[in-house]
Design an enzyme around this catalytic site. Structure first.
Site, PDB file in Angstrom:
ATOM      1  N   ARG A 105       0.814  -1.209   0.000  1.00 16.17           N
ATOM      2  CA  ARG A 105       0.000   0.000   0.000  1.00 16.17           C
ATOM      3  C   ARG A 105       0.849   1.262   0.000  1.00 16.17           C
ATOM      4  O   ARG A 105       0.571   2.215  -0.738  1.00 16.17           O
ATOM      5  CB  ARG A 105      -0.947   0.004   1.199  1.00 16.17           C
ATOM      6  CG  ARG A 105      -1.957   1.152   1.213  1.00 16.17           C
ATOM      7  CD  ARG A 105      -2.977   1.007   0.108  1.00 16.17           C
ATOM      8  NE  ARG A 105      -2.612   1.680  -1.129  1.00 16.17           N
ATOM      9  CZ  ARG A 105      -3.016   1.283  -2.326  1.00 16.17           C
ATOM     10  NH1 ARG A 105      -3.781   0.226  -2.478  1.00 16.17           N
ATOM     11  NH2 ARG A 105      -2.648   1.946  -3.407  1.00 16.17           N
ATOM     12  N   LYS A 155       1.822  25.463  -3.590  1.00 18.45           N
ATOM     13  CA  LYS A 155       0.536  24.844  -3.245  1.00 18.45           C
ATOM     14  C   LYS A 155       0.653  23.325  -3.390  1.00 18.45           C
ATOM     15  O   LYS A 155       0.138  22.715  -4.324  1.00 18.45           O
ATOM     16  CB  LYS A 155      -0.576  25.406  -4.124  1.00 18.45           C
ATOM     17  CG  LYS A 155      -0.800  26.894  -3.898  1.00 18.45           C
ATOM     18  CD  LYS A 155      -1.815  27.466  -4.866  1.00 18.45           C
ATOM     19  CE  LYS A 155      -1.988  28.969  -4.653  1.00 18.45           C
ATOM     20  NZ  LYS A 155      -2.920  29.581  -5.625  1.00 18.45           N
ATOM     21  N   LYS A 194       5.561  40.446  -2.664  1.00 18.67           N
ATOM     22  CA  LYS A 194       4.140  40.623  -2.950  1.00 18.67           C
ATOM     23  C   LYS A 194       3.628  41.931  -2.367  1.00 18.67           C
ATOM     24  O   LYS A 194       4.378  42.709  -1.779  1.00 18.67           O
ATOM     25  CB  LYS A 194       3.346  39.432  -2.409  1.00 18.67           C
ATOM     26  CG  LYS A 194       3.745  38.103  -3.058  1.00 18.67           C
ATOM     27  CD  LYS A 194       2.791  36.993  -2.665  1.00 18.67           C
ATOM     28  CE  LYS A 194       3.119  35.703  -3.380  1.00 18.67           C
ATOM     29  NZ  LYS A 194       2.114  34.647  -3.112  1.00 18.67           N
ATOM     30  N   ASP A 252       0.051  39.429 -12.191  1.00 15.83           N
ATOM     31  CA  ASP A 252      -1.037  38.743 -11.497  1.00 15.83           C
ATOM     32  C   ASP A 252      -2.399  39.212 -11.993  1.00 15.83           C
ATOM     33  O   ASP A 252      -2.725  40.404 -11.886  1.00 15.83           O
ATOM     34  CB  ASP A 252      -0.921  38.978  -9.987  1.00 15.83           C
ATOM     35  CG  ASP A 252      -1.894  38.134  -9.191  1.00 15.83           C
ATOM     36  OD1 ASP A 252      -2.069  36.959  -9.532  1.00 15.83           O
ATOM     37  OD2 ASP A 252      -2.500  38.659  -8.237  1.00 15.83           O
ATOM     38  N   GLU A 302       5.749  40.695  -7.558  1.00 12.85           N
ATOM     39  CA  GLU A 302       4.380  40.522  -8.036  1.00 12.85           C
ATOM     40  C   GLU A 302       3.781  41.890  -8.340  1.00 12.85           C
ATOM     41  O   GLU A 302       3.844  42.802  -7.522  1.00 12.85           O
ATOM     42  CB  GLU A 302       3.538  39.817  -6.973  1.00 12.85           C
ATOM     43  CG  GLU A 302       2.097  39.594  -7.383  1.00 12.85           C
ATOM     44  CD  GLU A 302       1.281  38.986  -6.265  1.00 12.85           C
ATOM     45  OE1 GLU A 302       0.892  37.819  -6.387  1.00 12.85           O
ATOM     46  OE2 GLU A 302       1.041  39.685  -5.250  1.00 12.85           O
TER      47      GLU A 302
END
Length: 279
Positions: free
Chosen positions: A101, A136, A168, A218, A197
């Site tokens: 597994r 992410k 940012k 962005d 950004e």
């Protein structure tokens, strides 16, 4: 420490964790089988995919029972067809079943990332754009997923918060201006890539004037992306970002930007359907 060594160490640690959560203090079902019973097996894919994760599978079996022998029939990054054999194995039945597994979880998850990335990369193969992953990722699996991204023909953005600047809106506000933020970045870590950004053509011009290496555009419209490429004139690398998906990808790529960052490469992933058969 380079990425290869970080990846190796991460693989050992995360595989050990996956085995602890699965096996606990012992595989009681495997104890139904005589300890010395030897057998063979193979793993197949039930669907078309791009493979990633061989070394994670190898590490699972190494930690469970280093005497198990594996014979791989495919390479990472290789496309496979339904019901193709990926690898064969030989060892005690207990060891093969105990490792099953965890080994398949790693292979199906990382192959899912690679397969997803290959689909995105194919859509923009006619352009010069490079598709980038983001931060992410599944907690604890970042390096593994970023490795799988490259198996699927896409590329890595920064690994974490430590290896490159990404300035940012809130960083700019706290520093006072784009120029001040870029200047401070150059002072505290000379040589590290500096990305800014931006959310408008005016901010793009400020980032260009400040000497940013990469400028993130962005949520720019297609017309503003094309205007940005003209304004830039090769001074910096341009990265389009902002909820770009498989449906909106091609027009963005065709604007002439250098990079497109896509969180879905790693966070919207479906595991590949695999199966292990003994005997």
């Amino acid at each position: 420490m380079n990425f290869t060594e970080r990846l190796r160490q991460s693989r050992i640690e995360t595989v050990a964790l996956s085995l602890r959560e699965d096996i606990g203090d012992g595989d009681i079902t495997a104890r139904l089988i005589p300890a010395q019973k030897q057998t063979t097996g193979q793993v197949i894919t039930r669907e078309q995919a791009v493979i990633a994760g061989r070394e994670w599978v190898n590490e699972v079996f190494r930690q469970v029972d280093s005497s198990v022998c594996l014979e791989w029939l495919v390479q990472d990054g290789e496309p496979v067809r339904p019901y193709q054999v990926l690898f064969r194995m030989e060892g005690t039945a207990r060891s093969l079943l105990t490792a099953e597994r965890a080994a398949l979880n790693w292979l199906q998850t990382l192959s899912g990332v690679a397969t997803n990335c290959a689909g995105y990369a194919a859509k923009v193969a006619h352009t010069g754009v490079r598709l980038l992953d983001t931060r992410k990722t599944l907690p604890g699996l970042r390096l593994a997923q970023k490795y799988a991204v490259t198996c699927g023909g896409c590329h890595n953005h920064r690994i974490g918060l430590w290896d490159a600047f990404l300035i940012k809106e809130n960083h700019i506000s706290a520093c006072g201006s784009i120029a001040d933020a870029v200047g401070e970045a150059r002072r505290i870590a000379p040589g590290r890539p500096v990305e800014v950004e931006t959310e408008s053509l005016a901010e793009l011009e400020q980032a260009l004037s400040a000497g940013a290496d990469i400028i993130m555009l962005d949520e720019f419209s297609l017309s503003d992306l094309r205007a940005s490429v003209k304004m830039n004139k090769g001074r910096a690398k341009l990265e389009a970002s902002g909820d770009i998906n498989a449906d909106t990808l091609i027009p963005v790529a065709e604007t002439g930007v250098d990079f497109i960052s896509i969180g879905a490469l790693t966070k919207n992933v479906r595991a590949v359907d695999l199966s292990m058969r003994l005997g």
